[in-house]
Design a protein around this motif. Structure first.
Motif, PDB file in Angstrom:
ATOM      1  N   MET A 133      34.625 -74.858  37.149  1.00 35.80           N
ATOM      2  CA  MET A 133      33.880 -73.602  37.084  1.00 35.80           C
ATOM      3  C   MET A 133      34.420 -72.630  38.123  1.00 35.80           C
ATOM      4  SD  MET A 133      29.776 -73.058  37.382  1.00 35.80           S
ATOM      5  CE  MET A 133      29.070 -71.419  37.222  1.00 35.80           C
ATOM      6  N   ALA A 134      34.615 -71.381  37.734  1.00 34.90           N
ATOM      7  CA  ALA A 134      35.206 -70.393  38.635  1.00 34.90           C
ATOM      8  C   ALA A 134      34.239 -70.030  39.759  1.00 34.90           C
ATOM      9  CB  ALA A 134      35.594 -69.145  37.853  1.00 34.90           C
ATOM     10  N   LYS A 135      34.776 -69.853  40.920  1.00 33.43           N
ATOM     11  CA  LYS A 135      34.004 -69.387  42.079  1.00 33.43           C
ATOM     12  C   LYS A 135      33.629 -67.921  41.860  1.00 33.43           C
ATOM     13  CE  LYS A 135      32.855 -69.219  46.602  1.00 33.43           C
ATOM     14  NZ  LYS A 135      32.010 -70.158  47.367  1.00 33.43           N
ATOM     15  N   LEU A 136      32.367 -67.571  42.084  1.00 35.51           N
ATOM     16  CA  LEU A 136      31.910 -66.198  41.926  1.00 35.51           C
ATOM     17  C   LEU A 136      31.837 -65.505  43.281  1.00 35.51           C
ATOM     18  CD1 LEU A 136      30.740 -63.877  40.223  1.00 35.51           C
ATOM     19  CD2 LEU A 136      28.468 -64.893  40.595  1.00 35.51           C
ATOM     20  N   LEU A 140      36.749 -60.005  51.800  1.00 34.84           N
ATOM     21  CA  LEU A 140      35.882 -61.092  51.348  1.00 34.84           C
ATOM     22  C   LEU A 140      36.661 -62.080  50.492  1.00 34.84           C
ATOM     23  CD1 LEU A 140      33.049 -62.302  51.190  1.00 34.84           C
ATOM     24  CD2 LEU A 140      32.566 -60.769  49.268  1.00 34.84           C
ATOM     25  N   VAL A 141      37.472 -61.579  49.584  1.00 37.47           N
ATOM     26  CA  VAL A 141      38.305 -62.454  48.751  1.00 37.47           C
ATOM     27  C   VAL A 141      39.317 -63.200  49.617  1.00 37.47           C
ATOM     28  CG1 VAL A 141      40.021 -62.514  46.899  1.00 37.47           C
ATOM     29  CG2 VAL A 141      38.009 -61.033  46.684  1.00 37.47           C
ATOM     30  N   LYS A 142      39.937 -62.489  50.541  1.00 38.22           N
ATOM     31  CA  LYS A 142      40.931 -63.098  51.440  1.00 38.22           C
ATOM     32  C   LYS A 142      40.308 -64.243  52.255  1.00 38.22           C
ATOM     33  CE  LYS A 142      44.105 -61.805  55.223  1.00 38.22           C
ATOM     34  NZ  LYS A 142      43.486 -62.564  56.330  1.00 38.22           N
ATOM     35  N   ASP A 143      39.136 -63.995  52.848  1.00 40.19           N
ATOM     36  CA  ASP A 143      38.464 -65.020  53.642  1.00 40.19           C
ATOM     37  C   ASP A 143      38.099 -66.234  52.796  1.00 40.19           C
ATOM     38  OD1 ASP A 143      38.660 -63.442  55.877  1.00 40.19           O
ATOM     39  OD2 ASP A 143      36.602 -62.688  55.781  1.00 40.19           O
ATOM     40  N   THR A 144      37.651 -65.978  51.558  1.00 38.58           N
ATOM     41  CA  THR A 144      37.272 -67.076  50.672  1.00 38.58           C
ATOM     42  C   THR A 144      38.478 -67.953  50.337  1.00 38.58           C
ATOM     43  OG1 THR A 144      35.499 -65.746  49.686  1.00 38.58           O
ATOM     44  CG2 THR A 144      36.245 -67.665  48.447  1.00 38.58           C
ATOM     45  N   GLU A 198      41.155 -68.321  52.080  1.00 40.70           N
ATOM     46  CA  GLU A 198      41.619 -69.019  53.279  1.00 40.70           C
ATOM     47  C   GLU A 198      40.775 -70.259  53.569  1.00 40.70           C
ATOM     48  OE1 GLU A 198      41.580 -66.029  56.300  1.00 40.70           O
ATOM     49  OE2 GLU A 198      43.559 -65.242  55.765  1.00 40.70           O
ATOM     50  N   LYS A 199      39.507 -70.224  53.150  1.00 44.66           N
ATOM     51  CA  LYS A 199      38.590 -71.340  53.428  1.00 44.66           C
ATOM     52  C   LYS A 199      38.581 -72.372  52.316  1.00 44.66           C
ATOM     53  CE  LYS A 199      35.462 -68.408  56.140  1.00 44.66           C
ATOM     54  NZ  LYS A 199      34.136 -67.731  56.150  1.00 44.66           N
ATOM     55  N   GLU A 200      38.871 -71.949  51.084  1.00 42.43           N
ATOM     56  CA  GLU A 200      38.776 -72.841  49.940  1.00 42.43           C
ATOM     57  C   GLU A 200      40.063 -72.806  49.110  1.00 42.43           C
ATOM     58  OE1 GLU A 200      35.088 -72.430  47.680  1.00 42.43           O
ATOM     59  OE2 GLU A 200      34.341 -71.077  49.236  1.00 42.43           O
ATOM     60  N   SER A 201      40.433 -73.949  48.575  1.00 43.74           N
ATOM     61  CA  SER A 201      41.587 -74.023  47.691  1.00 43.74           C
ATOM     62  C   SER A 201      41.088 -73.833  46.257  1.00 43.74           C
ATOM     63  CB  SER A 201      42.280 -75.380  47.839  1.00 43.74           C
ATOM     64  OG  SER A 201      43.375 -75.482  46.962  1.00 43.74           O
ATOM     65  N   LEU A 202      41.206 -72.610  45.768  1.00 42.77           N
ATOM     66  CA  LEU A 202      40.639 -72.264  44.479  1.00 42.77           C
ATOM     67  C   LEU A 202      41.726 -72.046  43.428  1.00 42.77           C
ATOM     68  CD1 LEU A 202      37.952 -69.677  45.670  1.00 42.77           C
ATOM     69  CD2 LEU A 202      37.565 -72.057  45.015  1.00 42.77           C
ATOM     70  N   GLN A 203      41.442 -72.482  42.226  1.00 40.07           N
ATOM     71  CA  GLN A 203      42.329 -72.247  41.094  1.00 40.07           C
ATOM     72  C   GLN A 203      41.814 -71.116  40.204  1.00 40.07           C
ATOM     73  OE1 GLN A 203      45.334 -73.835  40.821  1.00 40.07           O
ATOM     74  NE2 GLN A 203      44.711 -74.619  42.825  1.00 40.07           N
ATOM     75  N   GLU A 204      40.507 -70.896  40.229  1.00 39.34           N
ATOM     76  CA  GLU A 204      39.890 -69.842  39.441  1.00 39.34           C
ATOM     77  C   GLU A 204      38.790 -69.168  40.247  1.00 39.34           C
ATOM     78  OE1 GLU A 204      38.504 -71.030  35.599  1.00 39.34           O
ATOM     79  OE2 GLU A 204      40.174 -72.415  35.271  1.00 39.34           O
TER      80      GLU A 204
END
Length: 205
Positions: free
Chosen positions: A1-4, A18-22, A24-30
């Motif tokens: 499920m994509a991170k909102l 905000l996107v940059k910080d997110t 940097e903290k989480e390895s997200l694919q979507e």
């Protein structure tokens, strides 16, 4: 499920940060990013592109919805501005950044100030390869629009390799986002980074 990431109600560069910080903290694919205006859409899309994401605009109602998916490409996609910010000039020339903070030069007579700004921007080509970036903020962004007396000059500079950036918040403020005809829409994070990397910063306006 994509991170909102809900960045509605935030002014640039807050959505990008905000996107940059997110990331940097989480390895997200979507991830899904919600923003309010065109300037934020451009800035977030460009940043995600530089981080190796493909972005699809799926606008919903009165907000902009960006669906981002990380690509399989090993190297992040770089914009022209990002690539040239991180590289030295190959011919050893300086990297001069001109921060244009108004659509007129000096104070006193506005008509004269407009003529002086036009003459200045037509003449900076004399810097040759030292001219690296032209960054337009506040009423200076008016010079990047379809009604600008120096639009053709700026387009020629861009074709010659000069990076041209226009503040997205400023374009939104003046209602000129759709009227911009040259350069990339940018945010304060990009501007701060560019001034830090420049060998010399010239402020005019």
């Amino acid at each position: 499920m994509a991170k909102l990431i809900d960045a509605r109600g935030l002014s640039c560069p807050a959505p990008v940060l905000l996107v940059k910080d997110t990331l940097e903290k989480e390895s997200l694919q979507e991830l899904t990013v919600l923003v309010d205006d065109e300037a934020c859409r451009e800035n977030v899309t460009r940043f995600l592109g530089s981080q190796n994401f493909e972005v699809l605009d799926t606008g919903q109602g009165n907000h902009i919805q960006l669906e981002a998916r990380r690509t399989s490409t090993a190297n992040a996609v770089e914009t022209k501005a990002t690539a040239q910010q991180t590289n030295e000039n190959p011919d050893g020339s300086q990297k001069i950044l001109i921060l244009v903070a108004s659509d007129r030069l000096g104070s006193g007579d506005d008509t004269l100030g407009e003529k002086l700004m036009i003459n200045y921007l037509k003449t900076v080509k004399e810097m040759g390869n030292d001219l690296w970036q032209l960054v337009f903020v506040n009423s200076g962004v008016k010079l990047t629009t379809e009604s600008s007396a120096v639009l053709q000059v700026l387009q020629e500079y861009e074709r010659a390799g000069v990076i041209i950036l226009a503040c997205g918040t400023c374009l939104e403020h003046f209602g000129l986002t759709s009227a911009k005809m040259v350069g990339e829409t940018t945010n304060m994070l990009d501007i701060v980074t560019a001034t830090q990397l420049a060998d010399k910063v010239i402020n005019i306006g």
